[in-house]
Design a protein around this motif. Sequence first.
Motif, PDB file in Angstrom:
ATOM      1  N   LYS A 148      39.826  36.692  35.791  1.00  0.00           N
ATOM      2  CA  LYS A 148      40.131  38.106  34.805  1.00  0.00           C
ATOM      3  C   LYS A 148      39.038  38.305  34.204  1.00  0.00           C
ATOM      4  O   LYS A 148      38.112  37.433  33.867  1.00  0.00           O
ATOM      5  CB  LYS A 148      41.286  37.816  34.127  1.00  0.00           C
ATOM      6  CG  LYS A 148      42.806  37.368  34.822  1.00  0.00           C
ATOM      7  CD  LYS A 148      43.731  37.163  33.604  1.00  0.00           C
ATOM      8  CE  LYS A 148      45.218  36.974  34.321  1.00  0.00           C
ATOM      9  NZ  LYS A 148      46.207  36.599  33.299  1.00  0.00           N
ATOM     10  N   LYS A 152      42.005  41.495  32.658  1.00  0.00           N
ATOM     11  CA  LYS A 152      42.313  42.241  33.904  1.00  0.00           C
ATOM     12  C   LYS A 152      42.011  41.494  35.378  1.00  0.00           C
ATOM     13  O   LYS A 152      41.028  41.085  35.346  1.00  0.00           O
ATOM     14  CB  LYS A 152      41.767  43.707  34.088  1.00  0.00           C
ATOM     15  CG  LYS A 152      42.414  44.546  32.963  1.00  0.00           C
ATOM     16  CD  LYS A 152      41.782  45.950  33.057  1.00  0.00           C
ATOM     17  CE  LYS A 152      42.290  46.953  32.058  1.00  0.00           C
ATOM     18  NZ  LYS A 152      41.636  48.309  32.079  1.00  0.00           N
ATOM     19  N   LEU A 153      43.190  41.155  35.990  1.00  0.00           N
ATOM     20  CA  LEU A 153      42.952  40.508  37.072  1.00  0.00           C
ATOM     21  C   LEU A 153      41.885  41.117  38.283  1.00  0.00           C
ATOM     22  O   LEU A 153      42.071  42.197  38.567  1.00  0.00           O
ATOM     23  CB  LEU A 153      44.216  40.252  38.025  1.00  0.00           C
ATOM     24  CG  LEU A 153      44.090  39.071  38.887  1.00  0.00           C
ATOM     25  CD1 LEU A 153      44.095  38.014  38.503  1.00  0.00           C
ATOM     26  CD2 LEU A 153      45.701  39.076  39.773  1.00  0.00           C
ATOM     27  N   ARG A 154      40.800  40.447  38.538  1.00  0.00           N
ATOM     28  CA  ARG A 154      39.756  40.676  39.519  1.00  0.00           C
ATOM     29  C   ARG A 154      40.159  39.952  40.969  1.00  0.00           C
ATOM     30  O   ARG A 154      39.906  40.551  41.875  1.00  0.00           O
ATOM     31  CB  ARG A 154      38.528  40.781  38.867  1.00  0.00           C
ATOM     32  CG  ARG A 154      38.041  41.713  37.779  1.00  0.00           C
ATOM     33  CD  ARG A 154      37.611  42.909  38.209  1.00  0.00           C
ATOM     34  NE  ARG A 154      36.921  43.521  37.151  1.00  0.00           N
ATOM     35  CZ  ARG A 154      35.792  43.709  36.676  1.00  0.00           C
ATOM     36  NH1 ARG A 154      34.849  42.666  37.233  1.00  0.00           N
ATOM     37  NH2 ARG A 154      35.317  44.222  35.633  1.00  0.00           N
TER      38      ARG A 154
END
Length: 228
Positions: A148, A152-154
């Motif tokens: 993240k 936010k998850l990448r």
Amino acid sequence: MASSKQLSRFWEWGRNIVCVGRNYAEHAKEMGSALPAEPLFFLKPSSAYVREGSPIVRPYYCRNLHHEVELGVLIGRRAQAVPQEQAMEHVAGYALCLDMTARDTQEQCKKKGLPWTLAKGFGSSCPVSEFVPKEKIPDPHKLRIWLKVNGKLRQDGDTSSMIFSIPYLISYISHIFTLEEGDLILTGSPEGVGSVEANDEIEAGIRDVVTMRFKVTQGTEPRSPKGV
């Protein structure tokens, strides 16, 4: 695997960091690269290691720093020309790793046919987690690794998607050069790599095993020596 050195602190004395590229099909696709017929690998210096509590420093010459989350495999016993069937006997454990990449620099190197050292080997380009003993991971090909940026998850991938398995990689590399105790193999990154900026926070983990967190800072250009 008895040793006078602590494998749990491999980053303090391990010599080689061997990084495997394009080992996940979807990552190769997002980079616009063909799938490899055999493993593609490069080296980072041991000075690239960085641990939690210290920052990832974006090189002064880089304007597009990318994260790549990877499973690291720690060698616990010397491996020279090892057959696949015996490869896992040389593994001491694992670590979560980041292959930080100066992507703009890498692209320039590719165009000029130059090595990737500037893009891949700078100080703090290999953040690593705590050492995870082999016994805690029964099957390294059944792990979920994620990353993240600012919450936010990448990246969110499964090691079962590797093109070349860990035994294959150990065998292949050990037939080219000897792997020593304390050497680390980064086994490739799943899709979702992307850019980070100064002051961003990266959090990454192996699900149910280990997590780590790093801040990104901006490096400063060194002054030229007098008379240069």
